[in-house]
Scaffold this motif. Structure first.
Motif, PDB file in Angstrom:
ATOM      1  N   PHE A  10     -18.628  34.324 -25.727  1.00 36.37           N
ATOM      2  CA  PHE A  10     -18.503  33.092 -26.517  1.00 36.37           C
ATOM      3  C   PHE A  10     -19.670  32.148 -26.261  1.00 36.37           C
ATOM      4  O   PHE A  10     -20.243  31.582 -27.200  1.00 36.37           O
ATOM      5  N   LEU A  11     -20.027  31.976 -24.996  1.00 38.16           N
ATOM      6  CA  LEU A  11     -21.131  31.078 -24.653  1.00 38.16           C
ATOM      7  C   LEU A  11     -22.449  31.576 -25.238  1.00 38.16           C
ATOM      8  O   LEU A  11     -23.273  30.785 -25.705  1.00 38.16           O
ATOM      9  N   GLN A  12     -22.630  32.895 -25.225  1.00 35.98           N
ATOM     10  CA  GLN A  12     -23.837  33.471 -25.832  1.00 35.98           C
ATOM     11  C   GLN A  12     -23.885  33.190 -27.333  1.00 35.98           C
ATOM     12  O   GLN A  12     -24.900  32.748 -27.866  1.00 35.98           O
ATOM     13  N   GLN A  13     -22.767  33.458 -28.015  1.00 30.77           N
ATOM     14  CA  GLN A  13     -22.707  33.229 -29.464  1.00 30.77           C
ATOM     15  C   GLN A  13     -22.918  31.761 -29.797  1.00 30.77           C
ATOM     16  O   GLN A  13     -23.605  31.424 -30.763  1.00 30.77           O
ATOM     17  N   ASN A  14     -22.323  30.896 -28.998  1.00 27.36           N
ATOM     18  CA  ASN A  14     -22.451  29.463 -29.227  1.00 27.36           C
ATOM     19  C   ASN A  14     -23.884  29.000 -29.039  1.00 27.36           C
ATOM     20  O   ASN A  14     -24.401  28.167 -29.785  1.00 27.36           O
ATOM     21  N   GLN A  15     -24.550  29.583 -28.036  1.00 26.39           N
ATOM     22  CA  GLN A  15     -25.950  29.244 -27.786  1.00 26.39           C
ATOM     23  C   GLN A  15     -26.839  29.711 -28.931  1.00 26.39           C
ATOM     24  O   GLN A  15     -27.717  28.973 -29.395  1.00 26.39           O
ATOM     25  N   ASP A  44     -15.965  22.367 -21.465  1.00 24.29           N
ATOM     26  CA  ASP A  44     -16.267  22.362 -22.900  1.00 24.29           C
ATOM     27  C   ASP A  44     -15.976  23.726 -23.523  1.00 24.29           C
ATOM     28  O   ASP A  44     -15.488  23.815 -24.657  1.00 24.29           O
ATOM     29  N   CYS A  45     -16.268  24.786 -22.765  1.00 34.89           N
ATOM     30  CA  CYS A  45     -15.964  26.151 -23.233  1.00 34.89           C
ATOM     31  C   CYS A  45     -14.460  26.328 -23.407  1.00 34.89           C
ATOM     32  O   CYS A  45     -13.997  26.873 -24.420  1.00 34.89           O
ATOM     33  N   LEU A  46     -13.677  25.836 -22.440  1.00 33.85           N
ATOM     34  CA  LEU A  46     -12.228  25.957 -22.512  1.00 33.85           C
ATOM     35  C   LEU A  46     -11.660  25.129 -23.665  1.00 33.85           C
ATOM     36  O   LEU A  46     -10.738  25.569 -24.356  1.00 33.85           O
ATOM     37  N   ARG A  47     -12.215  23.942 -23.874  1.00 39.04           N
ATOM     38  CA  ARG A  47     -11.725  23.089 -24.970  1.00 39.04           C
ATOM     39  C   ARG A  47     -11.882  23.778 -26.322  1.00 39.04           C
ATOM     40  O   ARG A  47     -11.018  23.658 -27.196  1.00 39.04           O
ATOM     41  N   LYS A  48     -12.988  24.487 -26.501  1.00 45.43           N
ATOM     42  CA  LYS A  48     -13.279  25.098 -27.791  1.00 45.43           C
ATOM     43  C   LYS A  48     -12.478  26.371 -28.051  1.00 45.43           C
ATOM     44  O   LYS A  48     -12.239  26.722 -29.213  1.00 45.43           O
ATOM     45  N   VAL A  49     -12.072  27.069 -27.005  1.00 45.02           N
ATOM     46  CA  VAL A  49     -11.434  28.373 -27.184  1.00 45.02           C
ATOM     47  C   VAL A  49      -9.928  28.347 -26.918  1.00 45.02           C
ATOM     48  O   VAL A  49      -9.173  29.077 -27.558  1.00 45.02           O
ATOM     49  N   CYS A  50      -9.476  27.500 -26.010  1.00 46.13           N
ATOM     50  CA  CYS A  50      -8.056  27.457 -25.679  1.00 46.13           C
ATOM     51  C   CYS A  50      -7.238  26.910 -26.845  1.00 46.13           C
ATOM     52  O   CYS A  50      -7.670  26.004 -27.561  1.00 46.13           O
ATOM     53  N   HIS A  76     -27.343  31.486 -16.176  1.00 46.27           N
ATOM     54  CA  HIS A  76     -26.725  30.173 -16.363  1.00 46.27           C
ATOM     55  C   HIS A  76     -25.411  30.293 -17.134  1.00 46.27           C
ATOM     56  O   HIS A  76     -24.393  29.707 -16.741  1.00 46.27           O
ATOM     57  N   LEU A  77     -25.413  31.077 -18.218  1.00 47.06           N
ATOM     58  CA  LEU A  77     -24.189  31.256 -19.003  1.00 47.06           C
ATOM     59  C   LEU A  77     -23.137  32.025 -18.220  1.00 47.06           C
ATOM     60  O   LEU A  77     -21.938  31.725 -18.312  1.00 47.06           O
ATOM     61  N   PHE A  78     -23.580  33.006 -17.443  1.00 45.37           N
ATOM     62  CA  PHE A  78     -22.631  33.764 -16.629  1.00 45.37           C
ATOM     63  C   PHE A  78     -21.991  32.865 -15.577  1.00 45.37           C
ATOM     64  O   PHE A  78     -20.777  32.950 -15.319  1.00 45.37           O
ATOM     65  N   ASN A  79     -22.787  31.974 -14.999  1.00 48.92           N
ATOM     66  CA  ASN A  79     -22.260  31.035 -14.021  1.00 48.92           C
ATOM     67  C   ASN A  79     -21.248  30.087 -14.676  1.00 48.92           C
ATOM     68  O   ASN A  79     -20.202  29.772 -14.105  1.00 48.92           O
ATOM     69  N   LEU A  80     -21.551  29.641 -15.914  1.00 44.38           N
ATOM     70  CA  LEU A  80     -20.622  28.788 -16.645  1.00 44.38           C
ATOM     71  C   LEU A  80     -19.296  29.512 -16.917  1.00 44.38           C
ATOM     72  O   LEU A  80     -18.221  28.908 -16.842  1.00 44.38           O
ATOM     73  N   SER A  86     -26.318  27.487 -32.009  1.00 45.64           N
ATOM     74  CA  SER A  86     -27.005  26.205 -31.867  1.00 45.64           C
ATOM     75  C   SER A  86     -28.516  26.371 -32.026  1.00 45.64           C
ATOM     76  O   SER A  86     -29.206  25.511 -32.578  1.00 45.64           O
ATOM     77  N   TYR A  87     -29.008  27.506 -31.556  1.00 47.31           N
ATOM     78  CA  TYR A  87     -30.452  27.752 -31.579  1.00 47.31           C
ATOM     79  C   TYR A  87     -30.978  27.897 -33.007  1.00 47.31           C
ATOM     80  O   TYR A  87     -32.042  27.402 -33.356  1.00 47.31           O
ATOM     81  N   TRP A  88     -30.163  28.569 -33.853  1.00 48.95           N
ATOM     82  CA  TRP A  88     -30.655  28.859 -35.204  1.00 48.95           C
ATOM     83  C   TRP A  88     -30.159  27.871 -36.257  1.00 48.95           C
ATOM     84  O   TRP A  88     -30.449  28.035 -37.431  1.00 48.95           O
ATOM     85  N   GLN A  89     -29.436  26.860 -35.843  1.00 50.56           N
ATOM     86  CA  GLN A  89     -28.928  25.913 -36.822  1.00 50.56           C
ATOM     87  C   GLN A  89     -30.033  25.069 -37.450  1.00 50.56           C
ATOM     88  O   GLN A  89     -29.884  24.545 -38.533  1.00 50.56           O
ATOM     89  N   SER A  90     -31.113  24.927 -36.775  1.00 54.33           N
ATOM     90  CA  SER A  90     -32.210  24.121 -37.304  1.00 54.33           C
ATOM     91  C   SER A  90     -33.478  24.963 -37.365  1.00 54.33           C
ATOM     92  O   SER A  90     -33.756  25.761 -36.495  1.00 54.33           O
ATOM     93  N   SER A  91     -34.259  24.761 -38.404  1.00 54.94           N
ATOM     94  CA  SER A  91     -35.530  25.486 -38.527  1.00 54.94           C
ATOM     95  C   SER A  91     -36.711  24.553 -38.291  1.00 54.94           C
ATOM     96  O   SER A  91     -37.805  24.771 -38.780  1.00 54.94           O
ATOM     97  N   SER A  92     -36.484  23.483 -37.519  1.00 48.21           N
ATOM     98  CA  SER A  92     -37.546  22.497 -37.308  1.00 48.21           C
ATOM     99  C   SER A  92     -38.256  22.641 -35.972  1.00 48.21           C
ATOM    100  O   SER A  92     -39.335  22.069 -35.776  1.00 48.21           O
ATOM    101  N   GLY A  93     -37.678  23.380 -34.995  1.00 48.54           N
ATOM    102  CA  GLY A  93     -38.305  23.516 -33.689  1.00 48.54           C
ATOM    103  C   GLY A  93     -39.495  24.457 -33.728  1.00 48.54           C
ATOM    104  O   GLY A  93     -39.754  25.135 -34.716  1.00 48.54           O
TER     105      GLY A  93
END
Length: 376
Positions: free
Chosen positions: A165-170, A64-70, A7-11, A173-180
């Motif tokens: 970048f998409l991997q790092q961003n994912q 969204d990826c381009l907005r964050k990096v460009c 999915h990330l590679f396709n993005l 986001s995954y570790w930002q919360s310890s509630s899941g």
């Protein structure tokens, strides 16, 4: 096959299509998409829409990826909005000390008579730390503003860096919360480790971005700037030698408002060329330990960042000589220049030595001469 998340590679691949649209706004495909999906706005402000095509929906998701990096490379500043568009390194946000038009363009910060930043104007609008960030940018009023991909040295988009970048961003986001559920397992395991309590607390704070780093202190407005306080200036060292390795002239110079290592090396090369032009040297061999700079000059490769502006100045001066070679040497082979660069911490602006070498580089010169004799 080199990637783990389809999915990330396709993005990342879709982001490449979005990048092509950004870079080729005169293409037929761009004109068709603009007429249908964003007739009154930019590509970054486009909407998906209920009846959008499958391809456009994919590109729109990848925007969204381009907005964050460009980032915008400032040319004449006619296109870039000061407060809305990303044009400063590392995503530094721009805020004004006084109330001004939010659609104000960057060209209003440029002095038309000098082609450089209008410092007086900026002092009225911004705090000193932000001004220092702006002054680090190289501009060219004869060039158009353009977008570049900030995760590559050349500024050109690559699927590999987009995927990373998409991997790092994912992961972030995954570790930002310890509630899941899955996160809860991780945190439970952490707290049950047989480690001192302060180490576990430190690990938790690091994962939660709660450590008092420069970046976090800036976010909480404890500090105005995330840059290291020691990085406001740098030194360049230049030495001109004849074919026997004997010093003709040596120079140490302070350079203010520098941004990154390659830029400092390029400035040193530029200063050396400026010196040699004045001396009337017909043939020249330029040595540097910056491989990126050597490749950029020898291959004439495209660079989309503001680094391209100083490369243009270097190439313009190189054309003034009968013969110029740019060669790469290892760091030890460039030791004399590095010692001269370090000497700037003892001077205010510039120091030059004619027809002799200062004592602090004499040993390095002697070693270089031995190497030249061996080559002969």
């Amino acid at each position: 096959m080199g990637f783990q998340d389809l999915h990330l590679f396709n993005l990342a691949l879709l982001a490449k299509q979005g990048w092509r649209l950004l870079r080729n706004d005169d293409s037929l495909l761009y004109k068709v998409y603009k007429a249908k999906y964003f007739p009154n706005s930019s590509l970054f402000e486009a909407k998906a829409g209920a009846s959008s095509s499958y391809v456009w929906n994919g590109i729109w998701e990848a925007l969204d990826c381009l907005r964050k990096v460009c980032r915008w490379r400032v040319g004449n500043g006619q296109t870039i909005r000061i407060f809305k568009d990303p044009w400063l390194p590392d995503g530094v946000s721009v805020s004004s000390l006084i109330e001004v038009d939010e659609n104000l363009k960057v060209h209003s910060l440029i002095d038309a008579s000098t082609g450089w930043w209008n410092v007086h104007m900026m002092r009225a609008l911004f705090n000193p730390n932000l001004i220092q960030q702006i002054l680090k940018l190289q501009i060219s009023v004869n060039s158009e503003d353009s977008l570049y991909w900030s995760h590559e040295k050349t500024g050109s988009f690559s699927v590999k860096s987009a995927y990373c970048f998409l991997q790092q961003n994912q992961h972030l986001s995954y570790w930002q919360s310890s509630s899941g559920n899955s996160e809860a397992v991780f945190w439970k395991s952490l707290w049950h480790l047989k480690l001192p309590k302060k180490m576990k607390i430190f690990a938790w704070k690091a994962c939660q971005e709660k450590l008092p780093t420069y970046l976090n202190l800036k976010k909480k407005y404890v500090l105005d700037d995330a840059a290291c306080v020691l990085c406001n200036q740098a030194g360049v060292g230049v030495v001109l030698r004849n074919h026997n390795g004997e010093v003709v002239v040596a120079c140490s110079k302070v350079e203010k408002e520098v941004s990154f290592a390659e830029f400092i090396e390029a400035i040193a090369l530029l200063r050396g060329l400026q010196l040699c032009v004045q001396w009337g040297v017909p043939k020249l061999m330029l040595k540097t330990d910056c491989l990126i700079l050597v490749n950029a000059l020898n291959e004439n490769s495209e660079c989309l960042t503001d680094f391209a502006f100083i490369l243009q100045d270097i190439r313009r001066l190189m054309a003034a000589f009968q013969e110029v070679k740019v060669v790469h040497v290892n760091r030890l082979g460039n030791l004399v220049a590095h010692l001269l660069a370090r000497h700037v911490w003892l001077i205010n602006d510039i120091c030059m030595w004619w027809d002799f070498c200062p004592s602090f580089i004499s040993q390095a010169i002697w070693l270089d001469q031995l190497a030249i004799c061996k080559d002969l």
